[in-house]
Motif scaffolding. Structure first.
Motif, mmCIF file in Angstrom:
data_model
loop_
_atom_site.group_PDB
_atom_site.id
_atom_site.type_symbol
_atom_site.label_atom_id
_atom_site.label_comp_id
_atom_site.label_asym_id
_atom_site.label_seq_id
_atom_site.Cartn_x
_atom_site.Cartn_y
_atom_site.Cartn_z
ATOM 1 N N ALA A 1 7.360 13.138 50.060
ATOM 2 C CA ALA A 1 7.642 14.480 51.306
ATOM 3 C C ALA A 1 8.266 14.138 52.354
ATOM 4 O O ALA A 1 8.881 14.539 52.894
ATOM 5 C CB ALA A 1 6.182 14.678 51.194
ATOM 6 N N GLU A 2 8.173 13.247 52.678
ATOM 7 C CA GLU A 2 8.855 12.323 53.641
ATOM 8 C C GLU A 2 9.615 11.032 53.901
ATOM 9 O O GLU A 2 8.739 10.316 53.992
ATOM 10 C CB GLU A 2 7.876 12.240 55.197
ATOM 11 N N PRO A 3 10.638 11.115 53.831
ATOM 12 C CA PRO A 3 11.519 9.665 53.459
ATOM 13 C C PRO A 3 11.294 8.721 54.030
ATOM 14 O O PRO A 3 11.734 7.683 54.620
ATOM 15 C CB PRO A 3 12.477 9.861 52.795
ATOM 16 N N ARG A 4 11.290 8.801 55.826
ATOM 17 C CA ARG A 4 10.830 8.435 56.603
ATOM 18 C C ARG A 4 9.591 6.416 56.894
ATOM 19 O O ARG A 4 8.948 7.241 56.135
ATOM 20 C CB ARG A 4 11.266 8.729 57.540
ATOM 21 N N ASN B 1 2.964 10.658 50.610
ATOM 22 C CA ASN B 1 3.780 11.206 51.778
ATOM 23 C C ASN B 1 5.254 10.321 51.045
ATOM 24 O O ASN B 1 5.989 11.224 52.320
ATOM 25 C CB ASN B 1 2.553 10.212 52.730
ATOM 26 N N LEU B 2 5.465 9.751 50.783
ATOM 27 C CA LEU B 2 6.924 9.078 50.996
ATOM 28 C C LEU B 2 7.417 9.885 50.011
ATOM 29 O O LEU B 2 8.401 10.200 50.473
ATOM 30 C CB LEU B 2 6.777 7.586 50.712
ATOM 31 N N ARG C 1 14.800 4.168 55.975
ATOM 32 C CA ARG C 1 15.232 5.840 55.686
ATOM 33 C C ARG C 1 14.276 5.338 53.847
ATOM 34 O O ARG C 1 15.253 4.344 53.260
ATOM 35 C CB ARG C 1 16.175 6.905 55.276
#
Length: 105
Positions: free
Chosen positions: A26-29, A23-24, A49
């Motif tokens: 794909a989406e670094p927030r 998940n990180l 981030r």
């Protein structure tokens, strides 16, 4: 999750084999909530981030340091897939004694 703060980055450990790691990628927030175990009305929420991901060493020394810090040392059976996840805080919300503090934005 256990974490370490160096004044600039928050570092945590994870493995490459878990969904959270994917998940990180794909989406670094990142969001992290920390509750005070002695006061349910006191907490900190940090958002930021992903700053970087590096492999832990062969002995998972970073993970071991967190185990020692939190007083829960046990064998590390997944050292070969352990990574260190670092993120840079950008915003926070802190609640103490019913008063809310937050970053602008």
């Amino acid at each position: 999750m256990w974490f370490a703060w160096d004044g600039e980055l928050i570092r945590m450990t994870h493995t490459k084999a878990r969904q959270k790691f994917r998940n990180l990628a794909a989406e670094p927030r990142v969001a992290l909530s920390i509750a005070d175990p002695d006061d349910p009305y006191r907490f900190l929420e940090v958002r930021g981030r992903l700053d970087g991901v590096v492999d832990d060493d062969a002995d998972a020394s970073f993970y071991r340091s967190l185990q020692e810090r939190y007083g829960n040392v046990y064998p590390i059976t997944d050292a070969d897939v352990r990574v260190i996840i670092a993120f840079r805080p950008e915003k926070y919300v802190a609640v103490t004694a019913g008063k809310v503090q937050r970053t602008a934005g």
